[in-house]
Design an enzyme around this catalytic site. Structure first.
Site, short mmCIF file in Angstrom:
data_model
loop_
_atom_site.label_atom_id
_atom_site.label_comp_id
_atom_site.label_asym_id
_atom_site.label_seq_id
_atom_site.Cartn_x
_atom_site.Cartn_y
_atom_site.Cartn_z
N THR A 1 5.10 6.18 11.24
CA THR A 1 4.16 7.30 11.21
C THR A 1 2.75 6.91 11.64
O THR A 1 1.93 7.78 11.94
CB THR A 1 4.09 7.91 9.80
OG1 THR A 1 3.60 6.91 8.88
CG2 THR A 1 5.46 8.40 9.35
N CYS B 1 -1.06 3.85 3.32
CA CYS B 1 -1.06 4.53 2.03
C CYS B 1 -1.43 3.56 0.90
O CYS B 1 -1.39 2.34 1.07
CB CYS B 1 0.32 5.10 1.71
SG CYS B 1 0.98 6.24 2.92
N CYS C 1 1.38 6.20 -3.59
CA CYS C 1 1.54 7.41 -2.79
C CYS C 1 2.77 8.20 -3.25
O CYS C 1 3.86 7.64 -3.41
CB CYS C 1 1.68 7.07 -1.31
SG CYS C 1 1.73 8.53 -0.24
N ARG D 1 7.80 10.18 0.00
CA ARG D 1 9.07 9.45 -0.06
C ARG D 1 8.86 8.04 0.48
O ARG D 1 8.32 7.86 1.57
CB ARG D 1 10.11 10.18 0.78
CG ARG D 1 11.48 9.51 0.76
CD ARG D 1 12.46 10.32 1.57
NE ARG D 1 13.77 9.67 1.61
CZ ARG D 1 14.83 10.17 2.25
NH1 ARG D 1 14.70 11.32 2.91
NH2 ARG D 1 15.97 9.52 2.25
N ARG E 1 -3.79 5.04 10.35
CA ARG E 1 -4.68 6.10 9.88
C ARG E 1 -4.47 6.33 8.39
O ARG E 1 -3.34 6.18 7.89
CB ARG E 1 -4.43 7.41 10.63
CG ARG E 1 -4.52 7.31 12.13
CD ARG E 1 -4.38 8.69 12.78
NE ARG E 1 -3.24 9.43 12.27
CZ ARG E 1 -2.00 9.31 12.71
NH1 ARG E 1 -1.71 8.42 13.65
NH2 ARG E 1 -1.01 10.04 12.20
N CYS F 1 -3.64 8.03 4.88
CA CYS F 1 -2.74 9.10 4.42
C CYS F 1 -3.54 10.26 3.84
O CYS F 1 -4.54 10.05 3.13
CB CYS F 1 -1.79 8.53 3.38
SG CYS F 1 -0.70 9.74 2.61
N CYS G 1 -2.14 10.54 -0.46
CA CYS G 1 -2.63 9.63 -1.49
C CYS G 1 -4.09 9.26 -1.31
O CYS G 1 -4.72 8.71 -2.22
CB CYS G 1 -1.78 8.37 -1.55
SG CYS G 1 -1.86 7.34 -0.06
N ASP H 1 -25.57 -16.66 -27.85
CA ASP H 1 -25.63 -15.38 -28.55
C ASP H 1 -25.07 -15.53 -29.96
O ASP H 1 -24.03 -16.19 -30.17
CB ASP H 1 -24.84 -14.33 -27.76
CG ASP H 1 -24.88 -12.97 -28.41
OD1 ASP H 1 -25.86 -12.23 -28.16
OD2 ASP H 1 -23.95 -12.64 -29.18
#
Length: 453
Positions: free
Chosen positions: A29, A33, A37, A40, A62, A64, A67, A421
């Site tokens: 694709t 992601c 995400c 599927r 690129r 998503c 998500c 301290d």
């Protein structure tokens, strides 16, 4: 190096503890992601793993739209362990390259341009300017998804001086025009509301109670689920309120600023104040090796940040050798007397100039401490304060505890050991042998764990 098998298990289980620690590029694709995400899961042979969103983008993927990698918590690990690189990344995140040149940034860092480019290429595989541009575009994408700001205002808030340049850069880095992410029109508002994510667990109750015990009326506010305060960033001023939303592993932050050009560094600063990017699983694994097996470790404990190192230094000076409630009273009187009114019956934290110009007679404390406070303020006015508060011990009245406290809360330095301290000493006496050096580089979290005992 990323372990492919561990990444595979994390993405298939959508384990939120790994959110932001790596990103998943899907070859079929061209999209990358977060491991959480909801889409599927792709087949293993179609997946590539990246240590950062920047690395995934550089490989041609690129972000998503489901998500939204722009909303993921950040992972300090991919910055590397180089101090100069950490400082450069922080300054760029605060907008150092939005208006100024790379040469000006290098002058602040005290290094040459060639060396800075080499650091970025070695650790991030990208140039400093390309890194800055990618971060600006991801922040703009987050604003497009979550805010109602007009696109021209989003361009300005993301550090772009030209709407045309913003549109061109956004198309290159995100793969879409900004307007395509605004599917439904919404009524514009100057108040910005964003979801800022973290990796669970998050010990909100501990942080809430810690901040409440030190909360300054009219400067800060909060309740069971919220923390907010008035803020200044350069010439910009405003306020924010962060509401804890545990079911979404984040905070819903509503922010109002009179100059949207400061929005990007202010949001980064809110993330620091709430310590949203800490990898507590990694930190606590090391602390468990340092502390006795019977120690009741607070899971998800975060560093309670203060808005600026200067404010943290002031709080440290006013807290010297007094109780928490007494220190809170001193800071409250300082804010009431010298804090700029905000118009809603609130107060900003006093500027260094106003503190330096005051005799501080309204503070009931030894004159030496007033002089110390004025000396700290004058050093800030003269630009003599080092970025690292641990170097402030050259100032009269600033001892190691005060300098370390300012570094822990004012810069969220992860490796501050407050061994002197009183609360830490009491905890150590009850525990027996503990070697703080074994907790490096997470000794700030060790300090807070001991405070919680």
């Amino acid at each position: 190096m990323l372990d492919p098998e561990r990444c595979r298990v994390a993405r298939l289980s959508r384990d939120a503890r790994f959110d932001g620690r790596f990103f998943v590029g899907v070859v079929t694709t061209g999209i990358y992601c977060r491991p959480i995400c909801p889409s599927r899961p792709p087949r293993d042979d179609n997946v590539r793993y990246f240590p950062s969103a920047v690395a995934a983008a550089q490989a041609g993927f690129r972000p998503c739209l489901r998500c939204r990698p722009d909303s993921a918590p950040e992972s300090p690990a991919w910055h590397g362990n180089h101090t100069t690189l950490h400082r450069a990344v922080r300054l760029i995140d605060e907008g150092a390259l939005n208006q100024a040149s790379l040469g000006a940034l290098c002058d602040r860092l005290g290094i040459g341009e060639r060396y800075l480019r080499l650091l970025f290429q070695q650790h991030l595989g990208i140039s400093p300017k390309a890194y800055a541009l990618h971060r600006q575009c991801l922040f703009a994408k987050q604003l497009l998804h979550q805010s109602t700001l007009p696109i021209a205002d989003i361009a300005h808030a993301s550090g772009f001086t030209s709407l045309r340049r913003f549109n061109d850069a956004f198309r290159r880095h995100v793969g879409q025009a900004p307007r395509t992410l605004r599917r439904t029109p919404r009524a514009p508002s100057q108040d910005v509301t964003l979801m800022l994510a973290y990796r669970p667990p998050y010990a909100w109750e501990w942080l809430r109670d810690f901040l409440a015990a030190r909360r300054i009326d009219r400067l800060e506010w909060g309740d069971e689920h919220r923390y907010g305060r008035h803020i200044q960033w350069g010439s910009a001023s405003g306020h924010f309120t962060a509401v804890h939303v545990p079911e979404r592993h984040g905070f819903r932050v509503t922010l109002s600023l009179d100059d949207l050009g400061a929005l990007l560094p202010v949001v980064r600063h809110i993330r620091r104040v709430l310590d949203l990017d800490a990898d507590t699983a990694l930190i606590e694994a090391q602390l468990r090796q340092t502390l006795p097996d019977t120690f009741p470790l607070v899971e998800g404990l975060r560093l309670p940040g203060v808005w600026t190192p200067f404010e943290a230094g002031v709080r440290a000076v006013l807290g010297q050798q007094v109780s928490i409630s007494a220190a809170r009273g001193h800071v409250t009187r300082l804010v009431e007397a010298l804090g700029e009114p905000t118009g809603d019956d609130g107060r900003q934290f006093p500027t260094a100039a106003r503190i330096a110009a005051s005799d501080l007679a309204f503070l009931r404390m030894p004159q030496a401490r007033r002089d110390c406070l004025r000396g700290l303020a004058q050093a800030a006015c003269d630009r003599r304060l080092d970025d690292d508060p641990r170097q402030w011990t050259a100032l009269k009245g600033i001892g190691p505890w005060s300098a370390d406290y300012a570094a822990l809360r004012g810069t969220s330095h992860p490796d501050i050991w407050l061994g002197g301290d009183l609360g830490v000493k009491r905890a150590l006496s009850a525990l027996g042998t503990v070697e703080p050096a074994h907790a490096t580089p997470w000794r700030s979290y060790l300090t807070l764990q001991l405070w919680s005992l």
